[in-house]
Structure formats: C-alpha cells, structure tokens
Design a protein around this motif. Structure first.
Motif, PDB file in Angstrom:
ATOM      1  N   TRP A  96      -1.221   6.961  -2.798  1.00  0.00           N
ATOM      2  CA  TRP A  96      -2.637   6.778  -2.465  1.00  0.00           C
ATOM      3  C   TRP A  96      -3.166   5.553  -3.189  1.00  0.00           C
ATOM      4  O   TRP A  96      -2.870   5.348  -4.367  1.00  0.00           O
ATOM      5  N   VAL A 140      -7.253  10.885   6.111  1.00  0.00           N
ATOM      6  CA  VAL A 140      -7.110   9.725   7.000  1.00  0.00           C
ATOM      7  C   VAL A 140      -8.442   9.465   7.697  1.00  0.00           C
ATOM      8  O   VAL A 140      -9.094  10.386   8.170  1.00  0.00           O
ATOM      9  N   THR A 157      -2.662   1.242   3.061  1.00  0.00           N
ATOM     10  CA  THR A 157      -1.519   1.989   3.600  1.00  0.00           C
ATOM     11  C   THR A 157      -0.608   2.439   2.462  1.00  0.00           C
ATOM     12  O   THR A 157      -0.215   1.637   1.616  1.00  0.00           O
ATOM     13  N   ASN A 158      -0.290   3.733   2.440  1.00  0.00           N
ATOM     14  CA  ASN A 158       0.583   4.266   1.395  1.00  0.00           C
ATOM     15  C   ASN A 158       2.051   4.102   1.810  1.00  0.00           C
ATOM     16  O   ASN A 158       2.341   3.585   2.891  1.00  0.00           O
ATOM     17  N   GLY A 199       3.248   5.370   5.116  1.00  0.00           N
ATOM     18  CA  GLY A 199       2.951   4.560   6.293  1.00  0.00           C
ATOM     19  C   GLY A 199       1.581   4.772   6.912  1.00  0.00           C
ATOM     20  O   GLY A 199       1.325   4.293   8.010  1.00  0.00           O
ATOM     21  N   PHE A 200       0.676   5.454   6.204  1.00  0.00           N
ATOM     22  CA  PHE A 200      -0.678   5.633   6.739  1.00  0.00           C
ATOM     23  C   PHE A 200      -1.724   5.388   5.658  1.00  0.00           C
ATOM     24  O   PHE A 200      -1.417   5.435   4.471  1.00  0.00           O
ATOM     25  N   LYS A 201      -2.958   5.148   6.072  1.00  0.00           N
ATOM     26  CA  LYS A 201      -4.067   4.927   5.137  1.00  0.00           C
ATOM     27  C   LYS A 201      -4.711   6.263   4.825  1.00  0.00           C
ATOM     28  O   LYS A 201      -5.516   6.774   5.605  1.00  0.00           O
ATOM     29  N   GLY A 202      -4.335   6.819   3.711  1.00  0.00           N
ATOM     30  CA  GLY A 202      -4.835   8.107   3.292  1.00  0.00           C
ATOM     31  C   GLY A 202      -4.027   8.610   2.120  1.00  0.00           C
ATOM     32  O   GLY A 202      -3.180   7.909   1.574  1.00  0.00           O
ATOM     33  N   GLY A 215      -1.221  10.846   0.559  1.00  0.00           N
ATOM     34  CA  GLY A 215       0.043  11.502   0.871  1.00  0.00           C
ATOM     35  C   GLY A 215       0.479  12.262  -0.365  1.00  0.00           C
ATOM     36  O   GLY A 215       0.773  11.663  -1.390  1.00  0.00           O
ATOM     37  N   ASN A 261      -3.012  -5.004   6.851  1.00  0.00           N
ATOM     38  CA  ASN A 261      -1.714  -4.349   6.693  1.00  0.00           C
ATOM     39  C   ASN A 261      -1.152  -4.481   5.274  1.00  0.00           C
ATOM     40  O   ASN A 261       0.053  -4.401   5.082  1.00  0.00           O
TER      41      ASN A 261
END
Length: 184
Positions: free
Chosen positions: A86, A105, A118-119, A122-125, A127, A157
């Motif tokens: 994060w 997210v 992006t963590n 592979g997503f912005k949120g 994990g 990105n």
C-alpha cells in the motif's frame, strides 16, 4: 581548541538531527509487534482475509509538515526487493488519521487530495498480508511520513518504488508500526 571544534560541529549537525522528528503512529486494529488480524489479510492467493486497510492515527507532527504519505511494505517477501502492499501520497497536512478501509480500490474513503499508487499486486489500493505457506513471520511495516512538500507528482502508472524514492526525498518525520505475520 578541540572542544570548540566539536561544539561548533555539533551546532551545525543539530538542525539535521532535529529535522527528522519522532512522530507517533497508533491504530485501533494493529498493535506494534503483534500479528495482523484477519481484517488486514489479503483475500486471494490462498489467503482468506478481509483485505481492509487499518485505521491509523499519527501525532507529534513536526513543524513544517506540508503533507503525509503512508505505506505498508514487507521487506521479507521472497522477491529480492520486498513487497509494497500500500502507498498513499498527498495526504493534506491537517489530516492526522485514516479510517479503516481507506485503502479500498477507488479511494472513496481517502481524504480529499490524497491518492494511492499501484501496489505490487497490480492495483491502486490496499493489498493485505499473505506470506507464502510455511514462511517465517514477515515483518509488515506500516509507516507514516511527514513531508516538506504539499504534493508529490507521479506518473499515473508509477511504481511504489518510485513513490518511495519521492517520499524519502521529502521526509521530515516518520513513525512506524511493525506487525510480524505468517497467517495462512
């Protein structure tokens, strides 16, 4: 003569030493040096947690703070470079806490102006933790940074390592909670 030289050297070093103030980070969900609970565990890859970011509050903020950043990092991940769970940047200076679930997210529960990077999943949120089966405890580091800049500008990105590089270039204070976890 030697004492005067040492005294002068200490006077010049004091502002540098004082510039990284000792902040305090607390959480309703995490106790320092205790295992993360089911809320902060990932909900994929064989882990069955709720994947919710913890509630965080920070105090003893240094003068000159213009924004904050928060990260959760696993230095023990078997990647050779750790694992970024994060990264939140551009938290306004007048905000001293994040609610539980702020890492969802889309960032709806983040303070206005804050954004996630992006963590390594592979997503912005957020994990959550999910160490490999039979691994020794991983020492998850949740850190809040007080920064001397109001805004960190990153490409859409950007990697968490690039965010970390920019965060560390502006740190004037920080606080950390460590949660050793091998929950599976």
């Amino acid at each position: 003569m030697k004492i005067k030289t040492i005294t002068v050297a200490l006077l010049f070093a004091l502002p540098t030493f004082m510039s990284q103030a000792a902040m305090t980070l607390t959480s309703q969900n995490i106790t320092n040096n205790q295992t993360l609970n089911n809320q902060q565990l990932f909900n994929q890859w064989g882990c069955t947690g709720k994947n919710e970011s913890p509630q965080l509050t920070w105090t003893d903020v240094p003068a000159g703070t213009k924004s904050f950043a928060v990260t959760m990092y696993d230095p023990d991940a078997p990647t050779g470079s750790g694992w970024w769970h994060w990264s939140v940047i551009n938290i306004p200076a007048d905000v001293h806490s994040l609610v539980e679930g702020a890492g969802t997210v889309g960032g709806k529960a983040l303070p206005k102006g804050a954004s996630m990077v992006t963590n390594d999943f592979g997503f912005k949120g957020f994990g959550g933790a999910c160490p490999p089966p039979k691994a020794k405890p991983h020492n998850y580091q949740i850190t809040v940074y007080a920064l001397n800049t109001a805004n960190i500008k990153l490409p859409e990105n950007a990697s968490p390592a690039l965010a970390g590089y920019n965060i560390l270039a502006h740190v004037i204070g920080k606080a950390r909670l460590i949660a050793p976890t091998n929950a599976r």
